[in-house]
Scaffold this motif. Sequence first.
Motif: not given
Length: 180
Positions: A46-63
């Motif tokens: 529980d909670g891992v999917a939410e954290k995984w989704i929340a990290a996507h934009l940051t990782l994209y912006l960091e290229q």
Amino acid sequence: MQLPTLTGNGVNLSPFTQSDSLLVQSYAGDQMVAKTTQHVPHPYPDGVAEKWIAAHLTLYLEQRNITLAIRTLEGDLVGAINLGLKLNDQFAELGYWIAHKYWGQGYCTRASKRIIQYGFEELSLNKIYARHLGGNIASGKVMKKVGMTREGIQRQHTIKDGVLQDIVEYSILRSEYQLG
């Protein structure tokens, strides 16, 4: 700046939203899916999917990574696809998973072709590679269908569920993509 939406090949690749988290947990955490991937756990906590989704934009912006949801043209979530980026070296690692109920319907191949196109045409990559567990023959078939060439096997390279596993690696170069 936001994650792109890529359409074509009969699929829609779009950013995940937090409303996808329960399906991500259900689909990715399915034992049939988890056993075919190197890093997806079973059971899926529980909670891992939410954290995984929340990290996507940051990782994209960091290229560093671009992760998108694979959706039907009607918008139903089918799975996930990503490129782990090494832009300074002009390459990326392709990764994906598909919900078990959508296996064998061509979604993975179509989504992979679309994100490979994005990688070469929009990100100016020179190489895209992908790896699969030795026993995941279906993933190897997808890699071949998208024009990748098998590069080799890393024998007993990882442990999945307590068992040593081979890793099989494929790749496609920009010059091969342009010919295809």
